[in-house]
Design a protein around this motif. Sequence first.
Motif, PDB file in Angstrom:
ATOM      1  N   THR A 149      -2.224  -4.484   3.863  1.00 50.80           N
ATOM      2  CA  THR A 149      -2.372  -3.898   2.528  1.00 50.80           C
ATOM      3  C   THR A 149      -2.818  -4.898   1.463  1.00 50.80           C
ATOM      4  O   THR A 149      -3.055  -4.515   0.335  1.00 50.80           O
ATOM      5  CB  THR A 149      -1.038  -3.269   2.082  1.00 50.80           C
ATOM      6  N   THR A 151      -1.026  -7.177   0.039  1.00 49.26           N
ATOM      7  CA  THR A 151       0.040  -7.168  -0.959  1.00 49.26           C
ATOM      8  C   THR A 151       0.844  -8.448  -0.867  1.00 49.26           C
ATOM      9  O   THR A 151       1.192  -8.904   0.223  1.00 49.26           O
ATOM     10  CB  THR A 151       0.973  -5.959  -0.747  1.00 49.26           C
ATOM     11  N   ASN A 165      -0.420  -6.058  -5.873  1.00 50.06           N
ATOM     12  CA  ASN A 165      -1.511  -5.593  -5.018  1.00 50.06           C
ATOM     13  C   ASN A 165      -2.736  -6.442  -5.316  1.00 50.06           C
ATOM     14  O   ASN A 165      -3.342  -6.322  -6.377  1.00 50.06           O
ATOM     15  CB  ASN A 165      -1.801  -4.116  -5.278  1.00 50.06           C
TER      16      ASN A 165
END
Length: 350
Positions: A149, A151, A165
């Motif tokens: 992701t 992240t 993010n």
Amino acid sequence: MASSSSSSPFLMLPVADENTEKIQHLSFYNFKNNKPYNLKLPPTLKNTQFQCIGSSKGWLAFLDQTLKNPFLFNPFSQTLIHLPQNHPDITKLILSQDPSLRPHTYSAIAIQTPLLSTKLSYSRNRDATWHALPNQSNTYYDAICCDATNTLFALAPGLQVESWNLNDDSPTKSTIIRPSYPRSLRLAKEAFPRDLYSSQLYLALASGGDIIVAVRYVGEFVRYDGEAVYEGDTLTDYMAAPLVCPYRTMGFRVLRADVSGGEWADVEGLGDYAMFLGGNETAVVPAVGLMKNAIYFTDDYWERIDEDYSYGGHDFGVFCMEDSRFEEVLDLEMDKINPPPFWITLPSSP
């Protein structure tokens, strides 16, 4: 518990020249087959004095000691990536994604410690500068990234976990775990009092949706019989110099929380998994060919690692969570290990 890495880490020992302190080659120790592998450095790194400041997703992070410029090196592919220059305060560097697989979206995240605080900065692929992450807390203990992701998760005081993010043009902070103190940490204050022990915290991410924190307790002055003592107890009336009582890891506590939020819970064991921590990005892996339910650790006590010629770099080994037993990883008979060992997870074993 799901793993955060697909391959068991190697123990990397940078071998430096005793006189110039320049690294000559890298030695990797594979615990699955108990074999060392020596790797020569590419010509561009010869005659350069540098220190390792991290390992993440199969890459090593180094800092040029002369120019204070960080760079990435993949020992598997021999690829070298230069990062934005002049960033001398980096104490640990991790990657949000593997640059080999995601060359256009990865970011390098620097954990820097100027004076008494610890800050985070990031640099995206081919950026010319480092960028400060917005809305930071006063300090951070460790950080970890989710490759899938992109992240970033960071551990702040009070066991608060914050996230950004890195796909966003301007990353915004979210707090996913609020401060909380599980029972095991309250009991640890009695077992490891602050006047004899210091603590270090590590953040790991498991693919099953768990965030894991390991708390490492280090005795500041530990006698040969394993007892932590006060600094004054190292002085004697019959010796000109104090007794050598090096710092030593004496215990661990492990906590777990869901990445979507919630309270911390005590972890009694890691099951069929092992954790690898130190100056590297903390990894939880299946214990194939390794000791199960164990924590493998290396020496990353940067504030004290260079203060004595006789023991710096030696605080590494294996902690068995089932019976709180410590075992040696390697028996290195030398006064000082310089540079200290690092864990690195390669894409595949040789």
